[in-house]
Design a protein around this motif. Structure first.
Motif, PDB file in Angstrom:
ATOM      1  N   GLY A  33      39.898  38.478  49.058  1.00  0.00           N
ATOM      2  CA  GLY A  33      39.390  37.778  47.879  1.00  0.00           C
ATOM      3  C   GLY A  33      40.453  37.664  46.795  1.00  0.00           C
ATOM      4  O   GLY A  33      40.570  36.625  46.131  1.00  0.00           O
ATOM      5  N   GLN A  34      41.256  38.721  46.630  1.00  0.00           N
ATOM      6  CA  GLN A  34      42.346  38.674  45.649  1.00  0.00           C
ATOM      7  C   GLN A  34      43.334  37.572  46.010  1.00  0.00           C
ATOM      8  O   GLN A  34      43.798  36.838  45.127  1.00  0.00           O
ATOM      9  N   VAL A  35      43.664  37.464  47.284  1.00  0.00           N
ATOM     10  CA  VAL A  35      44.630  36.444  47.718  1.00  0.00           C
ATOM     11  C   VAL A  35      44.054  35.049  47.517  1.00  0.00           C
ATOM     12  O   VAL A  35      44.763  34.139  47.068  1.00  0.00           O
ATOM     13  N   ARG A  36      42.770  34.865  47.796  1.00  0.00           N
ATOM     14  CA  ARG A  36      42.148  33.566  47.519  1.00  0.00           C
ATOM     15  C   ARG A  36      42.205  33.263  46.027  1.00  0.00           C
ATOM     16  O   ARG A  36      42.449  32.133  45.612  1.00  0.00           O
ATOM     17  N   GLY A  37      42.004  34.298  45.201  1.00  0.00           N
ATOM     18  CA  GLY A  37      42.106  34.133  43.749  1.00  0.00           C
ATOM     19  C   GLY A  37      43.517  33.735  43.339  1.00  0.00           C
ATOM     20  O   GLY A  37      43.702  32.912  42.432  1.00  0.00           O
ATOM     21  N   LEU A  38      44.518  34.294  43.999  1.00  0.00           N
ATOM     22  CA  LEU A  38      45.909  33.920  43.726  1.00  0.00           C
ATOM     23  C   LEU A  38      46.148  32.445  44.038  1.00  0.00           C
ATOM     24  O   LEU A  38      46.812  31.740  43.274  1.00  0.00           O
ATOM     25  N   THR A  39      45.595  31.997  45.136  1.00  0.00           N
ATOM     26  CA  THR A  39      45.730  30.585  45.503  1.00  0.00           C
ATOM     27  C   THR A  39      45.131  29.698  44.421  1.00  0.00           C
ATOM     28  O   THR A  39      45.738  28.698  44.015  1.00  0.00           O
ATOM     29  N   ARG A  40      43.951  30.090  43.930  1.00  0.00           N
ATOM     30  CA  ARG A  40      43.311  29.325  42.856  1.00  0.00           C
ATOM     31  C   ARG A  40      44.148  29.349  41.584  1.00  0.00           C
ATOM     32  O   ARG A  40      44.266  28.347  40.885  1.00  0.00           O
ATOM     33  N   MET A  41      44.731  30.513  41.282  1.00  0.00           N
ATOM     34  CA  MET A  41      45.545  30.627  40.077  1.00  0.00           C
ATOM     35  C   MET A  41      46.736  29.663  40.125  1.00  0.00           C
ATOM     36  O   MET A  41      47.027  28.981  39.139  1.00  0.00           O
ATOM     37  N   VAL A  42      47.397  29.616  41.268  1.00  0.00           N
ATOM     38  CA  VAL A  42      48.549  28.701  41.405  1.00  0.00           C
ATOM     39  C   VAL A  42      48.067  27.267  41.370  1.00  0.00           C
ATOM     40  O   VAL A  42      48.669  26.413  40.710  1.00  0.00           O
ATOM     41  N   ASP A  43      46.969  26.999  42.050  1.00  0.00           N
ATOM     42  CA  ASP A  43      46.415  25.647  42.062  1.00  0.00           C
ATOM     43  C   ASP A  43      46.033  25.198  40.648  1.00  0.00           C
ATOM     44  O   ASP A  43      46.187  24.030  40.299  1.00  0.00           O
ATOM     45  N   ASP A  44      45.567  26.145  39.820  1.00  0.00           N
ATOM     46  CA  ASP A  44      45.168  25.840  38.443  1.00  0.00           C
ATOM     47  C   ASP A  44      46.326  25.932  37.451  1.00  0.00           C
ATOM     48  O   ASP A  44      46.112  25.856  36.236  1.00  0.00           O
ATOM     49  N   ASP A  45      47.541  26.104  37.975  1.00  0.00           N
ATOM     50  CA  ASP A  45      48.747  26.188  37.130  1.00  0.00           C
ATOM     51  C   ASP A  45      48.658  27.302  36.093  1.00  0.00           C
ATOM     52  O   ASP A  45      49.036  27.125  34.931  1.00  0.00           O
ATOM     53  N   ARG A  46      48.182  28.468  36.514  1.00  0.00           N
ATOM     54  CA  ARG A  46      48.094  29.614  35.605  1.00  0.00           C
ATOM     55  C   ARG A  46      49.479  30.130  35.257  1.00  0.00           C
ATOM     56  O   ARG A  46      50.457  29.904  35.972  1.00  0.00           O
ATOM     57  N   VAL A  51      50.082  35.409  37.388  1.00  0.00           N
ATOM     58  CA  VAL A  51      50.086  35.308  38.855  1.00  0.00           C
ATOM     59  C   VAL A  51      50.856  36.488  39.441  1.00  0.00           C
ATOM     60  O   VAL A  51      50.400  37.137  40.396  1.00  0.00           O
ATOM     61  N   LEU A  52      52.019  36.781  38.876  1.00  0.00           N
ATOM     62  CA  LEU A  52      52.822  37.902  39.366  1.00  0.00           C
ATOM     63  C   LEU A  52      52.083  39.229  39.236  1.00  0.00           C
ATOM     64  O   LEU A  52      52.166  40.086  40.127  1.00  0.00           O
ATOM     65  N   ALA A  57      49.117  43.576  42.129  1.00  0.00           N
ATOM     66  CA  ALA A  57      47.862  44.286  42.401  1.00  0.00           C
ATOM     67  C   ALA A  57      47.475  44.160  43.877  1.00  0.00           C
ATOM     68  O   ALA A  57      47.074  45.149  44.509  1.00  0.00           O
ATOM     69  N   ALA A  58      47.604  42.977  44.444  1.00  0.00           N
ATOM     70  CA  ALA A  58      47.267  42.767  45.860  1.00  0.00           C
ATOM     71  C   ALA A  58      48.230  43.537  46.759  1.00  0.00           C
ATOM     72  O   ALA A  58      47.808  44.141  47.761  1.00  0.00           O
ATOM     73  N   THR A  59      49.497  43.537  46.399  1.00  0.00           N
ATOM     74  CA  THR A  59      50.500  44.273  47.179  1.00  0.00           C
ATOM     75  C   THR A  59      50.188  45.765  47.160  1.00  0.00           C
ATOM     76  O   THR A  59      50.225  46.435  48.197  1.00  0.00           O
ATOM     77  N   HIS A  60      49.863  46.282  45.987  1.00  0.00           N
ATOM     78  CA  HIS A  60      49.517  47.703  45.870  1.00  0.00           C
ATOM     79  C   HIS A  60      48.275  48.019  46.710  1.00  0.00           C
ATOM     80  O   HIS A  60      48.215  49.063  47.379  1.00  0.00           O
ATOM     81  N   ALA A  61      47.300  47.146  46.676  1.00  0.00           N
ATOM     82  CA  ALA A  61      46.069  47.362  47.448  1.00  0.00           C
ATOM     83  C   ALA A  61      46.381  47.409  48.949  1.00  0.00           C
ATOM     84  O   ALA A  61      45.847  48.259  49.675  1.00  0.00           O
ATOM     85  N   GLN A  63      49.245  48.291  50.261  1.00  0.00           N
ATOM     86  CA  GLN A  63      49.968  49.542  50.490  1.00  0.00           C
ATOM     87  C   GLN A  63      49.004  50.721  50.588  1.00  0.00           C
ATOM     88  O   GLN A  63      49.212  51.627  51.408  1.00  0.00           O
ATOM     89  N   GLU A  64      47.947  50.709  49.801  1.00  0.00           N
ATOM     90  CA  GLU A  64      46.945  51.776  49.878  1.00  0.00           C
ATOM     91  C   GLU A  64      46.228  51.767  51.229  1.00  0.00           C
ATOM     92  O   GLU A  64      45.950  52.824  51.799  1.00  0.00           O
ATOM     93  N   VAL A  65      45.932  50.578  51.751  1.00  0.00           N
ATOM     94  CA  VAL A  65      45.325  50.494  53.085  1.00  0.00           C
ATOM     95  C   VAL A  65      46.300  51.042  54.116  1.00  0.00           C
ATOM     96  O   VAL A  65      45.919  51.815  55.006  1.00  0.00           O
ATOM     97  N   ALA A  66      47.567  50.677  54.005  1.00  0.00           N
ATOM     98  CA  ALA A  66      48.583  51.167  54.945  1.00  0.00           C
ATOM     99  C   ALA A  66      48.671  52.690  54.899  1.00  0.00           C
ATOM    100  O   ALA A  66      48.730  53.348  55.948  1.00  0.00           O
TER     101      ALA A  66
END
Length: 106
Positions: A33-46, A51-52, A57-61, A63-66
């Motif tokens: 869901g976070q990654v889909r939100g990132l796609t929307r953010m870029v699409d919406d020119d945030r 975005v970074l 946050a998604a990368t950290h999440a 890493q926690e799963v790993a």
């Protein structure tokens, strides 16, 4: 794969993360869901920094799963292999080292 005792059909052996599978899946679904939100953010020119921040946050999440999967692997797969016999244990230790190198990008 193992074979079911009565049916003779292959059955996947339980993975080390089997006890925590629902937790891992829930986290991965949230990350999805976070990654889909990132796609929307870029699409919406945030704003770039926003975005970074979300990418971090998604990368950290992830890493926690790993780390959770590594912990499960050590506590189940490696520990079980060491108890089984020394050669199998050594193989699992080598496999663990490779997994850590991949996870840590060394």
């Amino acid at each position: 794969m193992t074979t079911a005792p009565s049916a003779g059909t292959p059955v996947a052996a339980p993975r080390g993360y089997a006890d925590h599978k629902p937790d891992h899946l829930a986290r991965l679904h949230r990350i999805e869901g976070q990654v889909r939100g990132l796609t929307r953010m870029v699409d919406d020119d945030r704003y770039c920094v926003d975005v970074l921040t979300q990418i971090t946050a998604a990368t950290h999440a992830l890493q926690e799963v790993a780390l959770g999967l590594l912990d499960d692997h050590i506590r189940h797969c490696v520990q079980e292999a060491v108890r089984a016999d020394q050669d199998t244990g050594e193989t699992k230790y080598a496999e663990l080292t490779i997994a850590l190198r991949r996870t840590l990008r060394l």
